[in-house]
Enzyme design. Structure first.
Site, PDB file in Angstrom:
ATOM      1  N   TYR A   7       0.845  -1.209   0.000  1.00  0.00           N
ATOM      2  CA  TYR A   7       0.000   0.000   0.000  1.00  0.00           C
ATOM      3  C   TYR A   7       0.880   1.260   0.000  1.00  0.00           C
ATOM      4  CZ  TYR A   7      -3.766   3.127   1.655  1.00  0.00           C
ATOM      5  OH  TYR A   7      -4.682   4.140   1.793  1.00  0.00           O
TER       6      TYR A   7
HETATM    7  P1  NDP Z   1     -13.699   2.463   1.223  1.00  0.00           P
HETATM    8  O1  NDP Z   1     -13.300   1.023   1.260  1.00  0.00           O
HETATM    9  O2  NDP Z   1     -14.657   2.963   2.243  1.00  0.00           O
HETATM   10  O3  NDP Z   1     -14.216   2.866  -0.222  1.00  0.00           O
HETATM   11  C1  NDP Z   1     -13.474   2.546  -1.366  1.00  0.00           C
HETATM   12  C2  NDP Z   1     -14.418   2.324  -2.526  1.00  0.00           C
HETATM   13  O4  NDP Z   1     -13.624   2.002  -3.693  1.00  0.00           O
HETATM   14  C3  NDP Z   1     -15.352   1.126  -2.280  1.00  0.00           C
HETATM   15  O5  NDP Z   1     -16.662   1.412  -2.705  1.00  0.00           O
HETATM   16  C4  NDP Z   1     -14.692   0.043  -3.115  1.00  0.00           C
HETATM   17  O6  NDP Z   1     -15.560  -0.979  -3.516  1.00  0.00           O
HETATM   18  C5  NDP Z   1     -14.200   0.853  -4.310  1.00  0.00           C
HETATM   19  N1  NDP Z   1     -13.217   0.078  -5.064  1.00  0.00           N
HETATM   20  C6  NDP Z   1     -12.152  -0.584  -4.592  1.00  0.00           C
HETATM   21  N2  NDP Z   1     -11.528  -1.227  -5.586  1.00  0.00           N
HETATM   22  C7  NDP Z   1     -12.238  -0.985  -6.716  1.00  0.00           C
HETATM   23  C8  NDP Z   1     -12.096  -1.401  -8.071  1.00  0.00           C
HETATM   24  N3  NDP Z   1     -11.118  -2.214  -8.470  1.00  0.00           N
HETATM   25  N4  NDP Z   1     -12.996  -0.954  -8.965  1.00  0.00           N
HETATM   26  C9  NDP Z   1     -14.009  -0.141  -8.583  1.00  0.00           C
HETATM   27  N5  NDP Z   1     -14.198   0.281  -7.320  1.00  0.00           N
HETATM   28  C10 NDP Z   1     -13.318  -0.145  -6.387  1.00  0.00           C
HETATM   29  O7  NDP Z   1     -12.302   3.275   1.345  1.00  0.00           O
HETATM   30  P2  NDP Z   1     -12.008   4.805   1.785  1.00  0.00           P
HETATM   31  O8  NDP Z   1     -13.169   5.661   1.460  1.00  0.00           O
HETATM   32  O9  NDP Z   1     -11.480   4.795   3.156  1.00  0.00           O
HETATM   33  O10 NDP Z   1     -10.768   5.120   0.837  1.00  0.00           O
HETATM   34  C11 NDP Z   1     -10.849   5.965  -0.295  1.00  0.00           C
HETATM   35  C12 NDP Z   1      -9.435   6.285  -0.737  1.00  0.00           C
HETATM   36  O11 NDP Z   1      -8.751   6.987   0.299  1.00  0.00           O
HETATM   37  C13 NDP Z   1      -8.578   5.048  -1.040  1.00  0.00           C
HETATM   38  O12 NDP Z   1      -7.756   5.294  -2.136  1.00  0.00           O
HETATM   39  C14 NDP Z   1      -7.732   4.910   0.217  1.00  0.00           C
HETATM   40  O13 NDP Z   1      -6.535   4.225  -0.026  1.00  0.00           O
HETATM   41  C15 NDP Z   1      -7.504   6.366   0.566  1.00  0.00           C
HETATM   42  N6  NDP Z   1      -7.137   6.624   1.920  1.00  0.00           N
HETATM   43  C16 NDP Z   1      -7.957   6.188   2.941  1.00  0.00           C
HETATM   44  C17 NDP Z   1      -7.596   6.419   4.246  1.00  0.00           C
HETATM   45  C18 NDP Z   1      -8.428   5.903   5.375  1.00  0.00           C
HETATM   46  O14 NDP Z   1      -7.875   5.815   6.501  1.00  0.00           O
HETATM   47  N7  NDP Z   1      -9.707   5.598   5.193  1.00  0.00           N
HETATM   48  C19 NDP Z   1      -6.364   7.149   4.590  1.00  0.00           C
HETATM   49  C20 NDP Z   1      -5.595   7.555   3.441  1.00  0.00           C
HETATM   50  C21 NDP Z   1      -5.989   7.314   2.172  1.00  0.00           C
HETATM   51  P3  NDP Z   1     -15.669  -2.296  -2.569  1.00  0.00           P
HETATM   52  O15 NDP Z   1     -16.368  -1.839  -1.330  1.00  0.00           O
HETATM   53  O16 NDP Z   1     -16.441  -3.251  -3.413  1.00  0.00           O
HETATM   54  O17 NDP Z   1     -14.250  -2.737  -2.288  1.00  0.00           O
END
Ligand code: NDP
Length: 250
Positions: free
Chosen positions: A157
């Site tokens: 990651y």
């Molecule tokens: P969530 O898991 O709550 O939401 C992520 C969304 O992305 C989900 O709906 C997920 O679907 C979708 N997703 C994942 N992989 C795919 C794919 N291959 N194709 C289409 N959709 C996909 O995560 P967050 O809201 O917490 O994270 C959002 C971003 O912020 C990410 O990039 C994360 O790395 C980044 N981030 C988050 C932090 C945190 O602490 N929350 C801190 C720093 C950065 P599904 O549910 O089906 O997997």
């Protein structure tokens, strides 16, 4: 809450069905934009669309972002539906399992890199040509403090998010004279469903590193992203915006 003016703007938010992406979509809609949510879970997309439609016009595309052909088709369909695409938020991501680098299987490593890095490439590859035709765009990539600091037990990651920072800096320079700004944000830990993938010892580690001593909030991420999507952001590109309660030191 004062809103930014995004009237007449059409945006894509990947991973917009939940978490930070849902909060960003809410904020963009409240500011007057039309938003297309791109996510892989059709059911979650339908729920999100129903909730967000009360605020403004919401479209959806069910797409696996790790499939470049599906991404290209989603970009074409969104352009067809909206007529133009001014805003792109590359937000979707997965955390993957927590382990030492040498304990990961190649499949575990590749899954995290494919979603967190390669998908950003696929989406930018499909959407940037549309923005170039318009001579206008705002792209915001959601990286992570892990990409700056390198979190132990999350090397896949951390490496992918560091690469997103590098991609942002390169693409920002390539588009600097095209009216298209490319920036990224580097949040520290925020309580969303992504933490279900994360071991408690790792959550404790990430929280312990934050001088403010608390989790970030999805609305705090959304506010920063909305500004980066707006015309108020006009002299920043290829830049990294911290959102870490004081953790980031450079
Ligand atoms: P969530 O898991 O709550 O939401 C992520 C969304 O992305 C989900 O709906 C997920 O679907 C979708 N997703 C994942 N992989 C795919 C794919 N291959 N194709 C289409 N959709 C996909 O995560 P967050 O809201 O917490 O994270 C959002 C971003 O912020 C990410 O990039 C994360 O790395 C980044 N981030 C988050 C932090 C945190 O602490 N929350 C801190 C720093 C950065 P599904 O549910 O089906 O997997």
């Amino acid at each position: 809450m004062n809103q930014l003016d995004l009237k007449g703007k059409h945006g894509i938010v990947t991973g917009g069905a939940r978490g930070i992406g849902f909060a960003i979509s809410t904020r963009l809609l409240q500011s007057g934009a039309h938003v297309c949510l791109w996510d892989r879970d059709a059911e979650a997309l339908k729920d999100a669309q129903e909730k967000l439609s009360a605020i403004g016009p919401v479209a959806t595309q069910t797409v696996d972002l790790t499939d470049p052909e599906a991404v290209a088709a989603a970009a074409a369909a969104t352009k067809q539906e909206f007529g133009s695409i001014e805003l792109l938020v590359n937000n979707a991501g997965i955390a993957g399992a927590n382990a030492k680098l040498w304990e990961y299987t190649p499949d575990q490593w590749l899954a995290v890199v494919n979603t967190n890095l390669n998908a950003v490439f696929y989406v930018c590859r499909a959407v940037v040509p549309i923005m170039l035709e318009q001579h206008y765009g705002r792209i915001v990539n959601i990286a992570s403090i892990a990409g700056k600091e390198g979190n132990p037990a999350a090397s896949h990651y951390s490496a992918a998010k560091a690469a997103v920072i590098g991609l942002t800096k390169s693409l920002g320079k390539e588009l600097a004279k095209e009216g298209i700004l490319v920036n990224c944000i580097t949040p520290a830990v925020i309580q969303t469903d992504i933490l279900k993938q994360v071991a408690q010892f790792h959550i404790d580690y990430m929280l312990s590193k934050i001088p403010m001593g608390r989790f970030g909030k999805v609305d705090e991420a959304a506010a920063m992203v909305a500004w980066l999507c707006s015309d108020d952001c006009s002299f920043s590109t290829g830049s990294v915006f911290d959102l870490s309660g004081g953790r980031a030191t450079y």
